[in-house]
Scaffold this motif. Structure first.
Motif, PDB file in Angstrom:
ATOM      1  N   ASP A  34       8.315  -6.624  13.784  1.00 37.94           N
ATOM      2  CA  ASP A  34       8.857  -5.569  12.930  1.00 37.94           C
ATOM      3  C   ASP A  34       8.684  -5.874  11.446  1.00 37.94           C
ATOM      4  O   ASP A  34       9.004  -5.049  10.589  1.00 37.94           O
ATOM      5  CB  ASP A  34      10.344  -5.328  13.237  1.00 37.94           C
ATOM      6  CG  ASP A  34      11.198  -6.587  13.041  1.00 37.94           C
ATOM      7  OD1 ASP A  34      10.672  -7.602  12.532  1.00 37.94           O
ATOM      8  OD2 ASP A  34      12.382  -6.542  13.398  1.00 37.94           O
ATOM      9  N   ASP A  68      15.011   6.253   4.800  1.00 37.99           N
ATOM     10  CA  ASP A  68      14.304   4.981   4.635  1.00 37.99           C
ATOM     11  C   ASP A  68      13.343   5.123   3.469  1.00 37.99           C
ATOM     12  O   ASP A  68      12.413   5.926   3.507  1.00 37.99           O
ATOM     13  CB  ASP A  68      13.546   4.636   5.918  1.00 37.99           C
ATOM     14  CG  ASP A  68      12.860   3.266   5.836  1.00 37.99           C
ATOM     15  OD1 ASP A  68      13.000   2.596   4.794  1.00 37.99           O
ATOM     16  OD2 ASP A  68      12.177   2.888   6.804  1.00 37.99           O
ATOM     17  N   SER A 106      11.521   2.556   2.068  1.00 40.21           N
ATOM     18  CA  SER A 106      10.540   1.476   2.002  1.00 40.21           C
ATOM     19  C   SER A 106       9.248   1.930   2.669  1.00 40.21           C
ATOM     20  O   SER A 106       9.274   2.643   3.668  1.00 40.21           O
ATOM     21  CB  SER A 106      11.070   0.215   2.686  1.00 40.21           C
ATOM     22  OG  SER A 106      11.298   0.463   4.065  1.00 40.21           O
ATOM     23  N   PRO A 107       8.092   1.531   2.122  1.00 40.78           N
ATOM     24  CA  PRO A 107       6.818   1.870   2.752  1.00 40.78           C
ATOM     25  C   PRO A 107       6.565   1.007   3.981  1.00 40.78           C
ATOM     26  O   PRO A 107       7.395   0.161   4.339  1.00 40.78           O
ATOM     27  CB  PRO A 107       5.803   1.565   1.643  1.00 40.78           C
ATOM     28  CG  PRO A 107       6.447   0.471   0.853  1.00 40.78           C
ATOM     29  CD  PRO A 107       7.928   0.742   0.896  1.00 40.78           C
ATOM     30  N   THR A 108       5.426   1.218   4.620  1.00 44.76           N
ATOM     31  CA  THR A 108       5.030   0.374   5.742  1.00 44.76           C
ATOM     32  C   THR A 108       4.683  -1.006   5.187  1.00 44.76           C
ATOM     33  O   THR A 108       3.674  -1.168   4.486  1.00 44.76           O
ATOM     34  CB  THR A 108       3.824   0.969   6.476  1.00 44.76           C
ATOM     35  OG1 THR A 108       4.127   2.312   6.882  1.00 44.76           O
ATOM     36  CG2 THR A 108       3.469   0.135   7.702  1.00 44.76           C
ATOM     37  N   TRP A 167       3.697  -4.053   6.347  1.00 42.27           N
ATOM     38  CA  TRP A 167       2.499  -4.829   6.636  1.00 42.27           C
ATOM     39  C   TRP A 167       1.271  -4.244   5.949  1.00 42.27           C
ATOM     40  O   TRP A 167       0.358  -4.982   5.551  1.00 42.27           O
ATOM     41  CB  TRP A 167       2.274  -4.951   8.147  1.00 42.27           C
ATOM     42  CG  TRP A 167       1.833  -3.705   8.846  1.00 42.27           C
ATOM     43  CD1 TRP A 167       2.612  -2.770   9.440  1.00 42.27           C
ATOM     44  CD2 TRP A 167       0.477  -3.271   9.027  1.00 42.27           C
ATOM     45  NE1 TRP A 167       1.841  -1.763   9.977  1.00 42.27           N
ATOM     46  CE2 TRP A 167       0.526  -2.055   9.741  1.00 42.27           C
ATOM     47  CE3 TRP A 167      -0.769  -3.787   8.653  1.00 42.27           C
ATOM     48  CZ2 TRP A 167      -0.620  -1.348  10.084  1.00 42.27           C
ATOM     49  CZ3 TRP A 167      -1.914  -3.083   8.992  1.00 42.27           C
ATOM     50  CH2 TRP A 167      -1.827  -1.879   9.707  1.00 42.27           C
ATOM     51  N   VAL A 168       1.234  -2.920   5.779  1.00 45.19           N
ATOM     52  CA  VAL A 168       0.090  -2.305   5.085  1.00 45.19           C
ATOM     53  C   VAL A 168       0.061  -2.720   3.618  1.00 45.19           C
ATOM     54  O   VAL A 168      -0.967  -3.154   3.093  1.00 45.19           O
ATOM     55  CB  VAL A 168       0.141  -0.771   5.212  1.00 45.19           C
ATOM     56  CG1 VAL A 168      -0.944  -0.134   4.345  1.00 45.19           C
ATOM     57  CG2 VAL A 168      -0.036  -0.343   6.661  1.00 45.19           C
ATOM     58  N   THR A 169       1.202  -2.581   2.931  1.00 41.52           N
ATOM     59  CA  THR A 169       1.236  -2.932   1.517  1.00 41.52           C
ATOM     60  C   THR A 169       1.046  -4.435   1.310  1.00 41.52           C
ATOM     61  O   THR A 169       0.361  -4.857   0.362  1.00 41.52           O
ATOM     62  CB  THR A 169       2.563  -2.481   0.886  1.00 41.52           C
ATOM     63  OG1 THR A 169       3.656  -2.954   1.688  1.00 41.52           O
ATOM     64  CG2 THR A 169       2.645  -0.966   0.817  1.00 41.52           C
ATOM     65  N   MET A 228      -0.060   4.081  -0.322  1.00 43.71           N
ATOM     66  CA  MET A 228       0.865   3.764   0.759  1.00 43.71           C
ATOM     67  C   MET A 228       2.123   3.093   0.224  1.00 43.71           C
ATOM     68  O   MET A 228       3.216   3.259   0.769  1.00 43.71           O
ATOM     69  CB  MET A 228       0.182   2.860   1.785  1.00 43.71           C
ATOM     70  CG  MET A 228      -0.897   3.558   2.598  1.00 43.71           C
ATOM     71  SD  MET A 228      -0.214   4.830   3.701  1.00 43.71           S
ATOM     72  CE  MET A 228       0.581   3.797   4.936  1.00 43.71           C
ATOM     73  N   GLN A 259       5.027   5.469  -0.627  1.00 46.54           N
ATOM     74  CA  GLN A 259       5.725   6.169   0.450  1.00 46.54           C
ATOM     75  C   GLN A 259       7.193   5.738   0.515  1.00 46.54           C
ATOM     76  O   GLN A 259       7.513   4.602   0.183  1.00 46.54           O
ATOM     77  CB  GLN A 259       5.020   5.924   1.775  1.00 46.54           C
ATOM     78  CG  GLN A 259       3.592   6.426   1.799  1.00 46.54           C
ATOM     79  CD  GLN A 259       3.468   7.898   1.474  1.00 46.54           C
ATOM     80  OE1 GLN A 259       4.231   8.737   1.969  1.00 46.54           O
ATOM     81  NE2 GLN A 259       2.520   8.226   0.608  1.00 46.54           N
TER      82      GLN A 259
END
Length: 470
Positions: free
Chosen positions: A282, A326, A328-330, A332-334, A394, A397
């Protein structure tokens, strides 16, 4: 299945894929027009034939890429109205001004003077013809700036008032929009990175010819120019990226926290920068990492004792301001996009430095693996720019316009997922075909040698008109 046919999900995928595809042509165009302008300036000033040959040779590559960039850019306009009509209505009044300036002023400048440059070879004095390519280059810079200014409004909205009854932002200060501090920081960073991309193209093309021991009189100066451009532009990209990072911390602290996967606020030594991290699926808990103490503090505040806000603290702040949700962005991508951006760029510069060392004192490496590296390293700066923009978008987001409009609220209300899926498939097939055409045209232009063959009459320096049909 419902998620797979979600209008929002499919619209995001379509916009992301088509935008990234179009963006592949943008930095090459920005950088290559300056490469051509520099070579032509060198020819006009020195009269040396190999500079003229390089001008014509890389001018053809520039024109192919420019034409394809225009074609793929048109699709972007359709998507705003087709899939993102709510977003278009919300920002239309603000975006209208910079995008109109881009079209009327910048693109008109590009289109007019690129035509003069193409057809003016044997019709205009050298100085006037040279001015046309420099004015084309100026047009590309202006075009890039106005588009970046529009994008900067999404990152840091300024110069507007919100009309809640009509659900739109209305422009109140165009000067504030075009001098947005995000745009002022992002523009030099983007342009410097574009020069790195163009340098990689020059290095790869020259390396291909040098591997075959052909056209040494033109390709040796070309590869040296590309290597020095890569190193210089890489240094400028690093410095401008540092300034952009400071602006990002000021305007979008959640993006910086996500870039480090920093969940809890940290100060000084604890505000470290992780080179590599393994975490739980996660992404919330860290299992292993390699860290540099103080570096995140320095990147964020230019001090070793600065405080960097964490995701949890920022989430609590945003919940109080914007309501539940929520923010916060994704992660792992950032997190990885930020590192890939830095890594690809750093490797490009290091390889360029190694190339300069190998070519010192006029030596030409005879081992083919050297030239293979030159050719196959070409995508690295482009990859760095691509993941950099993924990080930029991203990392914002869940916002389309930060603090004003969420991505989920910007999608067209009357478009179904099936309709978006059909257009996504069509655009993918179309862009796939265009990619094949583009690659073959560029490969043919890079490998052909007619522009590199010295003229039979050395006094003849007026080339034939560069054709736009290949």
């Amino acid at each position: 299945m419902n998620d797979l046919l979600s209008t929002l999900v499919l619209s995001r995928w379509q916009f992301g894929l088509t935008t990234i595809y179009h963006f592949l042509f943008v930095p090459i165009t920005i950088g290559m027009v300056f490469v051509v302008a520099v070579f032509q300036t060198a020819w006009v000033r020195t009269g040396r034939a190999h500079y003229l040959q390089l001008t014509r040779f890389f001018g053809r590559i520039f024109l192919i890429n420019f034409a394809m960039g225009v074609v793929t850019g048109i699709v972007q306009e359709f998507q705003f109205g087709m899939n993102w009509s709510t977003y278009s209505r919300f920002v239309g009044d603000v975006f209208g001004a910079p995008l109109a300036l881009e079209g009327i002023l910048a693109f008109f400048l590009e289109a007019a003077f690129i035509g003069i440059w193409i057809f003016g070879w044997d019709r205009l004095p050298k100085g006037v013809h040279l001015a046309s390519i420099w004015l084309t280059a100026l047009g590309t810079l202006l075009s890039a700036y106005f588009i970046i200014a529009a994008n900067a409004f999404m990152q840091h909205p300024v110069g507007f008032r919100l009309d809640a009854s009509r659900g739109r932002a209305e422009l109140t200060d165009i000067w504030a929009v075009v001098t947005n501090k995000v745009a002022l920081a992002a523009f030099p960073h983007t342009i410097a990175a574009s020069f790195m991309v163009a340098a990689a193209v020059v290095i790869a093309v020259a390396g291909w010819h040098l591997a075959r021991n052909q056209h040494l009189e033109t390709m040796l100066p070309a590869i040296k120019f590309g290597l020095w451009t890569m190193v210089t532009a890489g240094a400028v990209t690093l410095l401008t990226g540092d300034q952009l990072g400071l602006v990002m911390v000021d305007t979008q602290p959640m993006k910086m926290a996500a870039a480090e996967a920093l969940y809890n606020t940290a100060t000084g030594q604890d505000a470290s920068f992780s080179i590599f991290t393994l975490g739980t699926p996660d992404g919330v808990h860290e299992l292993f990492s390699i860290r540099i103490p103080y570096l995140l503090s320095f990147l964020s505040t230019h001090t070793t004792h600065g405080t960097v806000e964490g995701i949890r603290e920022l989430q609590a702040q945003y919940t109080q301001v914007y309501g539940s949700g929520d923010y916060s962005p994704t992660i792992w991508v950032t997190y990885w996009a930020f590192r890939w951006m830095i890594g690809f760029g750093a490797v490009s510069v290091l390889l360029a430095i190694a190339g300069l060392v190998l070519l010192r004192r006029g030596r030409v490496p005879q081992r083919r693996w050297v030239w293979r590296i030159a050719v196959w390293s070409a995508p690295l700066p482009m990859a760095a720019m691509t993941v950099g923009w993924i990080f930029t978008e991203m990392g914002r987001q869940p916002w389309l316009v930060f603090g004003l409009l969420k991505t989920s609220a910007g999608v067209s209300p009357n478009v179904t997922g099936v309709e978006v899926l059909i257009s996504l498939v069509v655009f993918t097939l179309l862009y796939g075909a265009l990619a094949v055409v583009e690659f073959r045209l560029l490969r043919r232009a890079a490998q052909r040698a007619d522009e590199l063959t010295p003229p039979e009459d050395p006094a003849q320096d007026a080339p034939e008109t560069i054709a736009t049909v290949y």
